[in-house]
Scaffold this motif. Structure first.
Motif, PDB file in Angstrom:
ATOM      1  N   LEU A  68       0.836  -1.206   0.000  1.00  0.00           N
ATOM      2  CA  LEU A  68       0.000   0.000   0.000  1.00  0.00           C
ATOM      3  C   LEU A  68       0.869   1.254   0.000  1.00  0.00           C
ATOM      4  O   LEU A  68       0.599   2.202  -0.748  1.00  0.00           O
ATOM      5  CB  LEU A  68      -0.928  -0.018   1.212  1.00  0.00           C
ATOM      6  CG  LEU A  68      -1.995   1.080   1.261  1.00  0.00           C
ATOM      7  CD1 LEU A  68      -3.273   0.564   1.920  1.00  0.00           C
ATOM      8  CD2 LEU A  68      -1.514   2.333   1.996  1.00  0.00           C
ATOM      9  N   MET A  69       1.931   1.262   0.806  1.00  0.00           N
ATOM     10  CA  MET A  69       2.769   2.446   0.883  1.00  0.00           C
ATOM     11  C   MET A  69       3.456   2.735  -0.440  1.00  0.00           C
ATOM     12  O   MET A  69       3.514   3.877  -0.900  1.00  0.00           O
ATOM     13  CB  MET A  69       3.809   2.289   1.990  1.00  0.00           C
ATOM     14  CG  MET A  69       4.452   3.600   2.393  1.00  0.00           C
ATOM     15  SD  MET A  69       6.236   3.484   2.721  1.00  0.00           S
ATOM     16  CE  MET A  69       6.908   3.435   1.065  1.00  0.00           C
ATOM     17  N   ILE A  70       3.972   1.704  -1.084  1.00  0.00           N
ATOM     18  CA  ILE A  70       4.637   1.901  -2.373  1.00  0.00           C
ATOM     19  C   ILE A  70       3.639   2.383  -3.415  1.00  0.00           C
ATOM     20  O   ILE A  70       3.933   3.285  -4.220  1.00  0.00           O
ATOM     21  CB  ILE A  70       5.316   0.607  -2.836  1.00  0.00           C
ATOM     22  CG1 ILE A  70       6.397   0.188  -1.840  1.00  0.00           C
ATOM     23  CG2 ILE A  70       5.933   0.788  -4.223  1.00  0.00           C
ATOM     24  CD1 ILE A  70       6.967  -1.192  -2.103  1.00  0.00           C
ATOM     25  N   GLY A  71       2.433   1.807  -3.395  1.00  0.00           N
ATOM     26  CA  GLY A  71       1.407   2.240  -4.339  1.00  0.00           C
ATOM     27  C   GLY A  71       1.029   3.692  -4.163  1.00  0.00           C
ATOM     28  O   GLY A  71       0.796   4.411  -5.142  1.00  0.00           O
ATOM     29  N   CYS A  72       1.001   4.150  -2.928  1.00  0.00           N
ATOM     30  CA  CYS A  72       0.666   5.554  -2.660  1.00  0.00           C
ATOM     31  C   CYS A  72       1.788   6.486  -3.122  1.00  0.00           C
ATOM     32  O   CYS A  72       1.520   7.600  -3.579  1.00  0.00           O
ATOM     33  CB  CYS A  72       0.380   5.754  -1.172  1.00  0.00           C
ATOM     34  SG  CYS A  72      -1.200   5.043  -0.645  1.00  0.00           S
ATOM     35  N   ALA A  73       3.029   6.042  -3.013  1.00  0.00           N
ATOM     36  CA  ALA A  73       4.137   6.843  -3.538  1.00  0.00           C
ATOM     37  C   ALA A  73       4.038   6.939  -5.055  1.00  0.00           C
ATOM     38  O   ALA A  73       4.229   8.005  -5.647  1.00  0.00           O
ATOM     39  CB  ALA A  73       5.477   6.229  -3.127  1.00  0.00           C
ATOM     40  N   GLY A  74       3.696   5.822  -5.689  1.00  0.00           N
ATOM     41  CA  GLY A  74       3.626   5.793  -7.137  1.00  0.00           C
ATOM     42  C   GLY A  74       2.519   6.626  -7.726  1.00  0.00           C
ATOM     43  O   GLY A  74       2.677   7.215  -8.798  1.00  0.00           O
ATOM     44  N   ILE A  75       1.376   6.705  -7.054  1.00  0.00           N
ATOM     45  CA  ILE A  75       0.292   7.503  -7.620  1.00  0.00           C
ATOM     46  C   ILE A  75       0.597   8.998  -7.523  1.00  0.00           C
ATOM     47  O   ILE A  75       0.097   9.799  -8.323  1.00  0.00           O
ATOM     48  CB  ILE A  75      -1.075   7.180  -6.981  1.00  0.00           C
ATOM     49  CG1 ILE A  75      -2.204   7.665  -7.907  1.00  0.00           C
ATOM     50  CG2 ILE A  75      -1.202   7.759  -5.581  1.00  0.00           C
ATOM     51  CD1 ILE A  75      -3.584   7.189  -7.528  1.00  0.00           C
ATOM     52  N   GLU A  76       1.433   9.390  -6.556  1.00  0.00           N
ATOM     53  CA  GLU A  76       1.846  10.790  -6.514  1.00  0.00           C
ATOM     54  C   GLU A  76       2.779  11.109  -7.679  1.00  0.00           C
ATOM     55  O   GLU A  76       2.718  12.201  -8.265  1.00  0.00           O
ATOM     56  CB  GLU A  76       2.540  11.106  -5.179  1.00  0.00           C
ATOM     57  CG  GLU A  76       1.588  11.136  -4.011  1.00  0.00           C
ATOM     58  CD  GLU A  76       2.092  12.030  -2.878  1.00  0.00           C
ATOM     59  OE1 GLU A  76       2.643  13.112  -3.165  1.00  0.00           O
ATOM     60  OE2 GLU A  76       1.913  11.635  -1.719  1.00  0.00           O
ATOM     61  N   HIS A  77       3.661  10.144  -8.008  1.00  0.00           N
ATOM     62  CA  HIS A  77       4.580  10.320  -9.129  1.00  0.00           C
ATOM     63  C   HIS A  77       5.124   8.935  -9.486  1.00  0.00           C
ATOM     64  O   HIS A  77       5.974   8.400  -8.761  1.00  0.00           O
ATOM     65  CB  HIS A  77       5.715  11.272  -8.741  1.00  0.00           C
ATOM     66  CG  HIS A  77       6.599  11.639  -9.883  1.00  0.00           C
ATOM     67  ND1 HIS A  77       6.124  12.162 -11.063  1.00  0.00           N
ATOM     68  CD2 HIS A  77       7.949  11.559 -10.028  1.00  0.00           C
ATOM     69  CE1 HIS A  77       7.123  12.403 -11.886  1.00  0.00           C
ATOM     70  NE2 HIS A  77       8.247  12.050 -11.271  1.00  0.00           N
ATOM     71  N   PRO A  78       4.639   8.313 -10.568  1.00  0.00           N
ATOM     72  CA  PRO A  78       4.999   6.919 -10.870  1.00  0.00           C
ATOM     73  C   PRO A  78       6.487   6.597 -10.807  1.00  0.00           C
ATOM     74  O   PRO A  78       6.857   5.541 -10.258  1.00  0.00           O
ATOM     75  CB  PRO A  78       4.413   6.718 -12.273  1.00  0.00           C
ATOM     76  CG  PRO A  78       3.216   7.600 -12.289  1.00  0.00           C
ATOM     77  CD  PRO A  78       3.628   8.825 -11.510  1.00  0.00           C
ATOM     78  N   PRO A  79       7.406   7.449 -11.323  1.00  0.00           N
ATOM     79  CA  PRO A  79       8.829   7.095 -11.216  1.00  0.00           C
ATOM     80  C   PRO A  79       9.339   6.987  -9.782  1.00  0.00           C
ATOM     81  O   PRO A  79      10.424   6.435  -9.546  1.00  0.00           O
ATOM     82  CB  PRO A  79       9.532   8.241 -11.957  1.00  0.00           C
ATOM     83  CG  PRO A  79       8.512   8.785 -12.902  1.00  0.00           C
ATOM     84  CD  PRO A  79       7.203   8.654 -12.152  1.00  0.00           C
ATOM     85  N   ALA A  80       8.571   7.504  -8.813  1.00  0.00           N
ATOM     86  CA  ALA A  80       9.030   7.510  -7.426  1.00  0.00           C
ATOM     87  C   ALA A  80       9.185   6.110  -6.845  1.00  0.00           C
ATOM     88  O   ALA A  80       9.830   5.942  -5.810  1.00  0.00           O
ATOM     89  CB  ALA A  80       8.082   8.326  -6.550  1.00  0.00           C
TER      90      ALA A  80
END
Length: 296
Positions: free
Chosen positions: A205-217
Motif C-alpha cells: 500500500l505504501m509503495i502504491g501511494c508513492a507511485g500515484i503521486e509520481h509513478p517514477p518515485a
C-alpha cells in the motif's frame, strides 16, 4: 489536525489543568464496537514496545470509550508534527527507513503481544475485488472497459492471495497517516483498517501511494530505502516478497472504490490511469523489487 476527520462525528483539541494537550473525538454510534477493538489493539502494541503510537487513554482500566447520554467519546494525546513536504519526501531516504523501521517494530510487537483476528475489520481483497467488479459492471460498464488492462492482470493475481502468509497490519499505511518529527516518526495514526492481512499489505500500500503521486518515485530514495531496510530485517517470508507487485496492484482497486464512493471524478480518472500504468509496466516494477533483494 492530522488524520481523517470523517472517521468521527467531531474532533477537538482540549487542554487539561497542567497544560497537556489531547484530542477528544465524538464517535459515530455504529463505530463504537470497532473502536473498542482498535483501542485494545493499540494498547497491546504499546505495551509490547511500539512507541510511535497515540493510543487512546482509558477512563478506567481496559475501557477506552466513554459512553454518556449524549454520545460516545474517546481521548488520545495530541501530538504536534512537522508538515510532510510533498512531493519532495519521495526522494528522502530517511523517511523510507523510518517507515520501514515502524513496520519492523509493529511486526515484532504483534508477535510478542499475540494479537488475534478479533482486532481485524474482516477486509479481504480476495472477496473485495470481484465484488467491486460486479458492482462496476452493473452500474458503469464503460468504466469497466477503461480499467480492462489492469483488471485482466488482477484476475490472474487474485488466486495468489489465498496462500500468502498473514500478519497484523495497519491497513492504511502511507505518510499522510504519520505525524512526522524533524527526523523521525512521532506517531502513526488512523488505525481504522487495522487487522489481519497478507503480511506485506502495508508495504504494498505504501509503495502504491508513492507511485500515484509520481509513478517514477517507486525507484527513488524513499521507496528504495524502505525496501532495503525491510529486506535486511528478515521479517517477511520469501513468498510474500515474490508477490509484492500483485498485492500492490490489487490494493489499488480498494482506492478506486474509495474514489467512486466519494464521487471524486478527478481521482477516479487518476486511479484508472495509474492502474493501467501499473499493468503496462508490471514486469519492470516486479524486476525493480527483485533487484532490491539481489543487491544485498
Amino acid at each position: 489536525m492530522d488524520g481523517s476527520p470523517e472517521r468521527s462525528l467531531e474532533r477537538v483539541a482540549v487542554e487539561d489543568e497542567q497544560g497537556g494537550l489531547f484530542l477528544l473525538e465524538a464517535l459515530k454510534p455504529e463505530t463504537v464496537d470497532r473502536k473498542v477493538s482498535i483501542a485494545a489493539a493499540l494498547e497491546a502494541l504499546s505495551l509490547a514496545g511500539v512507541k510511535s503510537l497515540a493510543p487512546y487513554l482509558p477512563h478506567e482500566p481496559g475501557r477506552h470509550i466513554l459512553s454518556l447520554k449524549d454520545g460516545h467519546y474517546q481521548l488520545s494525546p495530541y501530538i504536534e508534527g512537522s508538515p510532510l513536504p510533498r512531493p519532495e519526501y519521495l526522494d528522502q531516504a530517511w523517511r523510507g527507513r523510518a517507515m520501514a523501521g515502524f513496520l519492523v517494530k509493529l511486526r515484532r510487537a504483534w508477535n510478542k503481544a499475540g494479537l488475534t483476528p478479533e482486532a481485524s475489520d474482516d477486509f479481504s481483497l480476495q472477496d473485495f475485488v470481484p465484488d467491486l467488479v460486479r458492482k462496476i459492471s452493473a452500474r458503469d460498464p464503460q468504466l469497466l472497459k477503461r480499467i480492462s488492462p489492469a483488471l485482466s492482470l488482477a484476475e490472474d493475481f487474485l488466486p495468489v492471495l489465498k496462500d500468502l502468509p498473514l500478519g497484523f497490519c495497519h491497513g492504511d499505511f502511507h505518510p499522510v497517516n504519520v505525524i512526522w518529527g524533524e527526523e523521525s516518526i512521532r506517531a502513526v495514526i488512523d488505525w481504522e483498517f487495522c487487522g489481519m492481512r497478507p503480511e506485506m499489505y502495508d508495504v504494498a500500500l505504501m509503495i502504491g501511494c508513492a507511485g500515484i503521486e509520481h509513478p517514477p518515485a517507486v525507484s527513488w530514495n524513499y521507496v528504495g530505502a524502505f525496501l532495503i531496510e525491510l529486506w535486511k530485517s528478515g521479517i517477511y517470508q520469501k513468498q510474500s516478497w515474490e508477490n509484492l507487485f500483485p498485492l500492490m496492484l490489487l490494493i489499488r482497486f480498494a482506492w478506486l472504490s474509495e474514489w467512486l464512493r466519494k464521487q471524486e471524478e478527478a481521482m477516479i480518472s487518476l486511479e484508472i490511469d495509474y492502474l493501467n500504468f501499473l499493468a503496462k509496466h508490471a514486469e519492470d516494477i516486479s524486476s525493480l523489487f527483485d533487484s532490491v533483494q539481489q543487491s544485498l
